[in-house]
Design a protein around this motif. Structure first.
Motif, PDB file in Angstrom:
ATOM      1  N   TYR A   1     -22.144  28.091  -1.526  1.00 43.00           N
ATOM      2  CA  TYR A   1     -21.271  28.739  -0.692  1.00 43.00           C
ATOM      3  C   TYR A   1     -20.365  29.266  -1.125  1.00 43.00           C
ATOM      4  O   TYR A   1     -19.298  30.070  -0.323  1.00 43.00           O
ATOM      5  N   ARG A   2     -19.780  29.285  -2.428  1.00 43.65           N
ATOM      6  CA  ARG A   2     -18.553  30.157  -3.026  1.00 43.65           C
ATOM      7  C   ARG A   2     -19.163  31.314  -3.474  1.00 43.65           C
ATOM      8  O   ARG A   2     -19.552  31.448  -4.825  1.00 43.65           O
ATOM      9  N   GLY A   3     -19.176  32.518  -2.681  1.00 40.63           N
ATOM     10  CA  GLY A   3     -19.945  33.835  -2.973  1.00 40.63           C
ATOM     11  C   GLY A   3     -19.049  34.510  -3.951  1.00 40.63           C
ATOM     12  O   GLY A   3     -17.998  35.034  -3.433  1.00 40.63           O
ATOM     13  N   LYS A   4     -19.652  34.635  -5.187  1.00 42.25           N
ATOM     14  CA  LYS A   4     -18.951  35.655  -6.297  1.00 42.25           C
ATOM     15  C   LYS A   4     -19.784  36.850  -6.168  1.00 42.25           C
ATOM     16  O   LYS A   4     -19.363  37.974  -6.431  1.00 42.25           O
ATOM     17  N   ASP A   5     -21.183  36.596  -6.116  1.00 41.75           N
ATOM     18  CA  ASP A   5     -22.168  37.597  -6.410  1.00 41.75           C
ATOM     19  C   ASP A   5     -22.353  38.407  -4.838  1.00 41.75           C
ATOM     20  O   ASP A   5     -22.167  37.870  -3.892  1.00 41.75           O
ATOM     21  N   GLN A   6     -22.986  39.502  -4.971  1.00 39.02           N
ATOM     22  CA  GLN A   6     -23.545  40.190  -3.951  1.00 39.02           C
ATOM     23  C   GLN A   6     -24.508  39.326  -3.488  1.00 39.02           C
ATOM     24  O   GLN A   6     -25.382  38.911  -3.805  1.00 39.02           O
ATOM     25  N   LEU A   7     -24.725  39.278  -2.031  1.00 38.08           N
ATOM     26  CA  LEU A   7     -25.582  38.682  -1.212  1.00 38.08           C
ATOM     27  C   LEU A   7     -27.061  38.903  -1.785  1.00 38.08           C
ATOM     28  O   LEU A   7     -27.755  37.739  -1.816  1.00 38.08           O
ATOM     29  N   GLY A   8     -27.418  40.060  -1.985  1.00 39.38           N
ATOM     30  CA  GLY A   8     -28.843  40.266  -2.441  1.00 39.38           C
ATOM     31  C   GLY A   8     -29.107  39.229  -3.804  1.00 39.38           C
ATOM     32  O   GLY A   8     -30.139  38.860  -4.087  1.00 39.38           O
ATOM     33  N   HIS A   9     -28.084  39.319  -4.830  1.00 42.71           N
ATOM     34  CA  HIS A   9     -28.194  38.707  -5.980  1.00 42.71           C
ATOM     35  C   HIS A   9     -28.236  37.005  -5.727  1.00 42.71           C
ATOM     36  O   HIS A   9     -28.777  36.480  -6.444  1.00 42.71           O
ATOM     37  N   ALA A  10     -27.327  36.706  -5.019  1.00 46.12           N
ATOM     38  CA  ALA A  10     -27.229  35.360  -4.590  1.00 46.12           C
ATOM     39  C   ALA A  10     -28.459  34.893  -4.059  1.00 46.12           C
ATOM     40  O   ALA A  10     -28.942  33.530  -4.156  1.00 46.12           O
ATOM     41  N   ILE A  11     -29.223  35.633  -3.334  1.00 48.79           N
ATOM     42  CA  ILE A  11     -30.522  34.953  -2.561  1.00 48.79           C
ATOM     43  C   ILE A  11     -31.529  34.838  -3.732  1.00 48.79           C
ATOM     44  O   ILE A  11     -32.362  33.893  -3.821  1.00 48.79           O
TER      45      ILE A  11
END
Length: 200
Positions: free
Chosen positions: A70-80
């Protein structure tokens, strides 16, 4: 209560999030490769967290993997993509997902739209909307937003189960030095019958 706002997805964005998660799982399981998000929808450039959950449709529908942050450092596409690969690996479900299982798993994606640090989790927690993360003395655990609804848990039971996952006593969430974070997430899931993606 402190809050951090992130991204809000349309249904089309959510359906693409699930599709990307499925493609990432299949690329990893079948070829051992990391899927590239390719040309992403605008919302997928936001830096926010995401989770991917894999549930078997066989037998009692056991969880085959769940991973993310839940601690987003990456762009959403890469996080998925990252969450999907971890969920399909042997890190989260006990054993790596096998090719023969691909047709019998339901993929869901939870995209973090906000994070709230709370001093009153029972008051602030909304079942079905919030995932929960608990931090205490270096121990950490979290659970997906839809799990308490699927299991018929109360707010207190949900909080206790997250504590147990973190290796803490079930009532650790009530202690003053325990940090309880509510993860506001939009959850999108493949339908078990193969129909269109649904938003939960």
């Amino acid at each position: 209560m402190s809050e951090a706002k992130a991204v809000q997805l349309t249904y089309e964005d959510g359906a693409r999030a699930v599709e990307l998660a499925r493609e990432s799982v299949e690329a990893f399981v079948l070829q051992g490769q990391r899927e590239q998000p390719g040309s992403m929808r605008d919302a997928f450039y936001a830096r926010t967290g995401a989770f991917v959950r894999l549930q078997s449709t066989r037998g009692r529908g056991r969880m085959r993997g769940c991973a993310g942050s839940y601690r987003g450092k990456d762009q959403l596409g890469h996080a998925i993509v990252e969450a999907a690969i971890k969920a399909a690996s042997d890190d989260t479900g006990g054993s790596e997902l096998e090719p023969k299982e691909l047709d019998s798993v339901v993929v869901s994606a939870c995209v973090v739209s906000g994070v709230t640090l709370t001093n009153d989790p029972v008051e602030d927690l909304e079942l079905g909307r919030h995932g929960v993360a608990i931090d205490h003395n270096g121990k950490h655990g979290w659970l997906y937003p839809t799990i308490p609804v699927e299991n018929g848990w109360s707010k207190e039971r949900f909080l206790s189960r997250v504590c147990r996952k973190a290796g803490l006593s079930p009532m650790a969430w009530q202690e003053e030095d325990t940090m309880v974070t509510l993860i506001d997430g939009q959850v999108f899931r493949e339908r078990p019958d193969g129909g269109s993606v649904e938003q939960l």
